[in-house]
Design an enzyme around this catalytic site. Structure first.
Site, PDB file in Angstrom:
ATOM      1  N   LYS A  17       0.829  -1.185  -0.386  1.00 31.65           N
ATOM      2  CA  LYS A  17       0.239  -0.410  -0.325  1.00 31.65           C
ATOM      3  C   LYS A  17       1.406   0.845  -0.189  1.00 31.65           C
ATOM      4  CE  LYS A  17      -4.430  -1.625   2.140  1.00 31.65           C
ATOM      5  NZ  LYS A  17      -3.339  -3.149   2.354  1.00 31.65           N
ATOM      6  N   GLU A  21      -3.239   7.065   8.531  1.00 28.17           N
ATOM      7  CA  GLU A  21      -4.080   7.597   7.555  1.00 28.17           C
ATOM      8  C   GLU A  21      -6.000   8.884   8.414  1.00 28.17           C
ATOM      9  OE1 GLU A  21      -4.875   5.175   3.815  1.00 28.17           O
ATOM     10  OE2 GLU A  21      -6.217   4.910   4.464  1.00 28.17           O
ATOM     11  N   HIS A  76     -14.831  -5.019   7.083  1.00 26.17           N
ATOM     12  CA  HIS A  76     -14.660  -4.693   7.061  1.00 26.17           C
ATOM     13  C   HIS A  76     -13.971  -5.851   5.168  1.00 26.17           C
ATOM     14  CE1 HIS A  76     -12.894  -2.300   8.760  1.00 26.17           C
ATOM     15  NE2 HIS A  76     -12.660  -2.798   9.966  1.00 26.17           N
ATOM     16  N   ARG A 126      -5.192  -8.450 -10.061  1.00 25.08           N
ATOM     17  CA  ARG A 126      -6.061  -9.914  -9.829  1.00 25.08           C
ATOM     18  C   ARG A 126      -7.539  -9.642 -10.978  1.00 25.08           C
ATOM     19  NH1 ARG A 126      -9.366 -10.511  -5.452  1.00 25.08           N
ATOM     20  NH2 ARG A 126      -8.684  -9.353  -3.903  1.00 25.08           N
TER      21      ARG A 126
END
Length: 491
Positions: free
Chosen positions: A115, A199, A234, A291
């Protein structure tokens, strides 16, 4: 390219093999001991056992898979999703062995697999990103300084991961040390990498992702957006396209951003760029999945593309046969992940034998699965049984078709997410499109399903009683007053 080994199992392996056969190619299945009689094994032209049930001894054994590929003379490997699909080291080994990897380049996978590296890569393309830092940290004091600067709540995220692992929301500074330790520990356990970053936490976001397809000649298109905001832990449960909140202008803007993300890492093959969208319809780059996605079927339903076929064509060096202008939104598609999980018990896995398994059928209904009646849902693998996908001319029609399909889908022996699906699709927030990633937190409780089941049982009891009484009237002899034969019989 004449023979393709599918390095996966279950519904996605079977789905890929169907396209392989449609294209006139041959398929090779690999399987573990417990999957010996699985549908994907029986469907393939050739099949090889690669080890015992644990995935690290079978489906994650990249060297063994490459050896089988060479032994059988397969030209390419399709990794599906999960397992080795985003493993850049495996993709590199496949290429080094002179075998086609049906997916992006190892370099693109490495960039987007981190990330932090992904954020750095796309930062040069003026793509909106959530406020935060672009480097890994482990120092709690540094984390607190960053959080103080960007404002609470903040999100601690594992750099190497996905699926909600290594992710923690922090509401205040006093919680930072505990949540940092948990996030780092979970990231190390799940991905072997404890790197985390901080973040700003977008408190009520929509999860919007965009399908991209890119060939090796620099042509990139987007296949519109998918709404993936209905999640638990999530992880997605319901996906649909198009999103109920999308405007043509916003669709073009987010689609262009997704294409720029793909360009930033010289991406080829199919991929998905994920964004968070706030209540003001501002979107922020989240990550790229290098993918095929579980929810690719809804994009296929509304674009008419076969994304697996496009992957194979790109891998063998063909140019895209269509442009962005050729793609038109056709109706509305919704997908429910039918998982062997108990929605009445915190969505915990439900393992057992499928005593009854009967799928819905009909126009606009698609079931991608890898199970048959009598098979066992194994503890060793992901609990997803199937993807139930519907297509309608409108969103309302698609919702109604989905509710009817869920009623027709009969699964006994394990608990599934089918009742949860009914709860979602009947809920006003979903029906009106006014929901976000907190849908489950805001609206769902096991008691809600239990009450619904009680109400349905009460209705069924009333209907059953009425039917019984009606039948009794039909079979009761009618008394003839002139003869009174019924009374005489009674004597």
């Amino acid at each position: 390219m004449q023979k393709i080994l599918v390095a996966n199992r279950g519904e996605i392996a079977l789905r890929i093999m169907r396209t392989i056969r449609k294209m006139g190619l041959r398929s090779v299945a690999v399987y573990s001991d417990v999957d010996r009689n699985a549908p994907h094994v029986l469907f393939a032209d050739e099949a090889v056992c690669i080890g015992p049930a644990p995935s690290d001894q079978s489906y994650l054994n990249g060297d063994k898979i490459i050896a089988v590929c060479k032994e059988l003379g397969a030209d390419a490997i399709h990794p599906g999703y999960g397992f080795l699909s985003e493993n850049a080291a495996f993709a590199q080994k496949v290429e080094d062995a002179g075998i086609n990897f049906i997916g992006p380049s190892p370099a693109a996978m490495r960039i987007m697999g981190s990330k932090l590296a992904a954020k750095e890569c796309v930062s040069h393309y003026n793509i909106p990103m959530v406020p935060g830092i672009d480097k890994a940290i482990e120092d709690v004091n540094v984390a607190i300084q960053i959080a103080d600067k960007i404002g609470y709540p903040v999100l601690i995220k594992a750099s190497a991961g996905g699926g909600g692992k290594g992710m923690r929301v922090v509401e205040k500074a006093t919680d930072m040390q505990e949540q940092m330790e948990r996030a780092i520990s979970e990231a190390k356990a799940a991905f072997g990498d404890g790197a985390v970053f901080i973040e700003k936490y977008v408190s009520s976001p929509r999860h919007i992702e965009v399908q991209v397809v890119a060939d090796k000649f620099g042509n990139i298109i987007h296949g519109f957006e998918r709404e993936c905001s209905i999640q638990r832990r999530h992880q997605k449960v319901v996906e649909e396209t198009p999103s109920a909140i999308m405007t043509p202008e916003l669709r073009e803007k987010i689609g262009d951003a997704a294409i720029m993300v793909a360009k930033s890492c010289n991406y080829t093959s199919t991929g998905t760029v994920e964004f968070l969208m706030d209540e003001h319809l501002n979107f922020y780059f989240l990550e790229m999945n290098t993918r095929l996605q579980v929810e690719h079927a809804v994009s296929e339903m509304i674009t008419g593309l076969d994304l697996v076929e496009e992957q194979i064509k790109i891998a063998r060096g063909e140019k895209l046969s269509f442009t962005q202008d050729d793609l038109v939104l056709n109706g509305h598609a919704i997908e429910l992940r039918v998982c062997a999980e108990d929605p009445l018990n915190n969505f915990l896995p439900s393992i057992g034998t499928l005593i009854k398994y009967s799928k819905p059928t009909g126009e606009g209904i698609r079931v991608d699965d890898g199970y048959e009646e009598g098979m066992e849902v194994s503890i060793y693998y992901d609990p997803m049984i199937a993807k139930l996908v519907v297509h309608g001319k409108t969103r309302t029609e698609a919702i109604q078709k989905m509710l009817a399909a869920i009623k027709e889908y009969k699964i006994e022996g394990v608990a599934t997410t089918l009742p949860f699906g009914t709860f979602v699709f009947e809920h006003e927030a979903f029906f009106t499109g006014h929901f976000d990633t907190n849908f489950v937190k805001k609206y769902y409780t096991p008691e809600a399903i239990k009450e619904k089941q009680k109400a349905n049982a009460a209705i069924a009891a009333v209907v059953g009683l009425r039917y019984y009484l009606d039948q009794q009237k039909l079979i009761n002899p009618v008394e003839n007053k002139s003869t009174s034969w019924k009374r005489r019989l009674a004597h």
